[in-house]
Design a protein around this motif. Structure first.
Motif, mmCIF file in Angstrom:
data_model
loop_
_atom_site.group_PDB
_atom_site.id
_atom_site.type_symbol
_atom_site.label_atom_id
_atom_site.label_comp_id
_atom_site.label_asym_id
_atom_site.label_seq_id
_atom_site.Cartn_x
_atom_site.Cartn_y
_atom_site.Cartn_z
ATOM 1 N N PRO A 253 11.368 3.017 -17.305
ATOM 2 C CA PRO A 253 10.742 1.704 -17.504
ATOM 3 C C PRO A 253 10.330 1.048 -16.185
ATOM 4 N N GLU A 254 11.187 1.153 -15.173
ATOM 5 C CA GLU A 254 10.870 0.558 -13.874
ATOM 6 C C GLU A 254 9.668 1.252 -13.229
ATOM 7 N N LEU A 255 9.611 2.589 -13.345
ATOM 8 C CA LEU A 255 8.477 3.326 -12.783
ATOM 9 C C LEU A 255 7.180 2.925 -13.479
ATOM 10 N N TYR A 256 7.207 2.834 -14.821
ATOM 11 C CA TYR A 256 5.978 2.492 -15.544
ATOM 12 C C TYR A 256 5.553 1.055 -15.257
ATOM 13 N N ASP A 391 -4.636 27.292 -10.813
ATOM 14 C CA ASP A 391 -5.899 26.669 -10.393
ATOM 15 C C ASP A 391 -5.828 25.147 -10.351
ATOM 16 N N VAL A 392 -4.643 24.574 -10.514
ATOM 17 C CA VAL A 392 -4.450 23.135 -10.334
ATOM 18 C C VAL A 392 -3.870 22.930 -8.933
ATOM 19 N N PRO A 393 -4.526 22.167 -8.076
ATOM 20 C CA PRO A 393 -4.032 21.993 -6.706
ATOM 21 C C PRO A 393 -2.593 21.489 -6.669
ATOM 22 N N LYS A 394 -1.847 21.944 -5.680
ATOM 23 C CA LYS A 394 -0.435 21.585 -5.556
ATOM 24 C C LYS A 394 -0.237 20.081 -5.395
ATOM 25 N N ASN A 395 -1.216 19.411 -4.806
ATOM 26 C CA ASN A 395 -1.054 17.973 -4.598
ATOM 27 C C ASN A 395 -1.367 17.158 -5.848
ATOM 28 N N VAL A 396 -1.768 17.826 -6.937
ATOM 29 C CA VAL A 396 -2.065 17.132 -8.196
ATOM 30 C C VAL A 396 -0.827 17.083 -9.086
ATOM 31 N N TRP A 397 -0.049 18.162 -9.147
ATOM 32 C CA TRP A 397 1.097 18.185 -10.050
ATOM 33 C C TRP A 397 2.415 18.124 -9.278
ATOM 34 N N LYS A 398 3.372 17.438 -9.877
ATOM 35 C CA LYS A 398 4.665 17.216 -9.218
ATOM 36 C C LYS A 398 5.784 17.254 -10.252
ATOM 37 N N LEU A 399 6.835 18.004 -9.934
ATOM 38 C CA LEU A 399 8.042 18.019 -10.751
ATOM 39 C C LEU A 399 9.015 16.976 -10.241
ATOM 40 N N THR A 408 6.438 7.157 -3.963
ATOM 41 C CA THR A 408 5.512 7.387 -2.849
ATOM 42 C C THR A 408 4.213 8.012 -3.359
ATOM 43 N N THR A 409 4.335 8.984 -4.280
ATOM 44 C CA THR A 409 3.146 9.613 -4.849
ATOM 45 C C THR A 409 2.334 8.622 -5.641
ATOM 46 N N VAL A 410 2.998 7.791 -6.435
ATOM 47 C CA VAL A 410 2.288 6.778 -7.207
ATOM 48 C C VAL A 410 1.523 5.829 -6.292
ATOM 49 N N ASP A 411 2.163 5.398 -5.238
ATOM 50 C CA ASP A 411 1.514 4.464 -4.325
ATOM 51 C C ASP A 411 0.261 5.076 -3.693
ATOM 52 N N SER A 412 0.273 6.393 -3.502
ATOM 53 C CA SER A 412 -0.878 7.053 -2.883
ATOM 54 C C SER A 412 -2.061 7.143 -3.837
ATOM 55 N N LEU A 413 -1.832 7.000 -5.153
ATOM 56 C CA LEU A 413 -2.912 7.095 -6.119
ATOM 57 C C LEU A 413 -3.907 5.939 -6.000
ATOM 58 N N ARG A 414 -3.448 4.859 -5.483
ATOM 59 C CA ARG A 414 -4.296 3.682 -5.374
ATOM 60 C C ARG A 414 -5.533 3.944 -4.511
ATOM 61 N N ALA A 415 -5.408 4.896 -3.584
ATOM 62 C CA ALA A 415 -6.506 5.188 -2.667
ATOM 63 C C ALA A 415 -7.562 6.109 -3.304
ATOM 64 N N LEU A 416 -7.261 6.695 -4.473
ATOM 65 C CA LEU A 416 -8.207 7.622 -5.104
ATOM 66 C C LEU A 416 -9.381 6.897 -5.764
#
Length: 416
Positions: A253-256, A391-399, A408-416
């Protein structure tokens, strides 16, 4: 939408070898055989309604819902603008309106099935706890027992006073209508739409969310991604669905909430759960997560044993088909997909990434390690994820195992 039995047959046909092996290892077939079947019956549907329901929304003999006899569920939706034409003008809003129709008070006598489910779950002997748990089972079992009511239609009223007819429903007593030319609204707006009369919809109004062609959209799984369901265990699924208090995955919930504040996305909750669970899942989602459109499976009405099949067979193809529809509505949005490793989310998201290059910007997969049955499978094997995300770039998917790993990954999406 297709009738119930063809849908279940299609699920079995689409079942992957991996799903079959996982279901057998966890004992799903044996549990399914022990559960009540055909707890509702088409013999309870009036003969004329049953026969004319084959005509679907072209049924000229369909009747308008009557609050004395009928109940309607109005499912929340998302309005979109069709793809721009060469004129450069913004087209009007449109949305898919989905409604489910039932016969009122048609599922009262469930005591025998409740006791059977309670025994199957290994609940204690008669006493205060048993009585309380059986009361919870009764409440949650009713949507599986209520007789569906095909050949019905309903009118909606918008806040500006305009009305719109939906339906009639077909064999599964579910209607789906594309409605356009709604008033102008801004991206992210929410509109409350009511049934006429309101008494026919005991679970309340539907919420319509508006999403402009550009922006972010989150497509999120529910079970074991944001809600504890234990989908690798048949008894775990039954317990979490019919007895336990719905519980969010710790930290989700906090992440969303963080994603919602940062990206202001539209939200789709895409689950293989059947529509029977809509009134169970909707309050849970509204309590813990940003409001959005919940897409559930049109399967297993009036058949409790089919519930487990719906959650565990053919889930990948089902989810890809629903994401195809979302892409048709919102082809220019930036998509964030969130799922988990218990079912076919990695494969479905990988397929959709390759199918629509550039549409999906990020994929988060919760690596589930705390669910019974996962240890007997290779669902968390690194080779599984490498194959799913070929064929999906490593920087697109994350476990991830803990949602805190994603900020940190979420925050970086803002620049896309």
């Amino acid at each position: 939408m297709a009738a119930n039995l063809p849908n279940l047959a299609q699920e079995r046909f689409q079942e992957t070898e991996e799903e079959r092996e996982a279901r057998n290892a966890a004992g799903f077939p044996g549990v399914e055989k022990s559960l009540p079947k055909h707890i509702g019956s088409r013999f309870n549907i009036p003969f004329l309604d049953n026969i004319t329901s084959f005509f679907g929304n072209k049924n000229v003999l369909a009747q308008e819902v009557n609050p004395k006899d009928d109940v309607v569920w109005l499912l929340d939706n998302t309005a979109y603008r069709p793809v721009l034409d060469n004129s450069g003008e913004r087209p009007p809003w449109e949305a898919e309106f989905v409604a489910a129709y039932f016969t009122r008070d048609s599922g009262k006598d469930v005591s025998g099935w409740v006791a059977q489910i309670a025994d199957r779950l290994g609940l204690g002997q008669q006493g205060d706890n048993r009585a309380e748990e059986e009361a919870t089972i009764t409440e949650r079992l009713i949507p599986f027992v209520n007789t569906i009511q095909p050949a019905r239609f309903v009118h909606l009223r918008f806040p500006n006073g305009e009305t719109q007819k939906l339906g009639p429903g077909g064999r599964n007593a579910i209607s789906s209508d594309i409605v356009g030319t709604m008033s102008n609204h801004s991206d992210g707006a929410t509109l409350e739409v009511t049934a006429v009369p309101s008494e026919v919809a005991p679970h309340g109004s539907m919420l319509m969310h508006f999403a402009e062609p550009r922006g972010w959209t989150v497509i999120s799984d529910i079970d074991d991604s944001i809600k504890i369901t234990m989908t690798m265990s048949p008894i775990g699924i039954l317990r979490s669905t019919f007895v336990s208090t719905p519980t969010p995955i710790t930290g989700m919930p906090e992440l969303y909430n963080h994603i919602n504040g940062l990206l202001s996305p539209s939200w789709f909750y895409l689950s293989a759960s059947p529509y029977n669970l809509y009134t169970f899942l909707r309050p849970f989602l509204h309590q813990y997560y940003p409001k959005g459109t919940t897409i559930l499976r049109d399967a297993s009405w009036m058949d409790l044993s089919g519930f487990l099949e719906s959650l565990t067979q053919g889930t990948g193809d089902y989810k890809v088909s629903r994401m195809d529809k979302i892409h048709k509505w919102l082809p220019e949005r930036k998509i964030l997909c969130v799922g988990d490793s218990t079912q076919s989310d990695p494969e479905a998201y990988g397929d959709i990434y390759r199918k629509y290059p550039g549409w999906v910007k990020a994929i988060f997969i919760r690596k589930v390690v705390d669910v019974e049955g996962m240890q007997k499978t290779d669902k968390n094997d690194p080779a599984r994820f490498e194959k799913a995300f070929k064929d999906v770039p490593k920087n697109v998917w994350k476990l991830f195992e803990n949602p805190s790993e994603l900020y940190t990954t979420v925050d970086s999406l803002r620049a896309l």
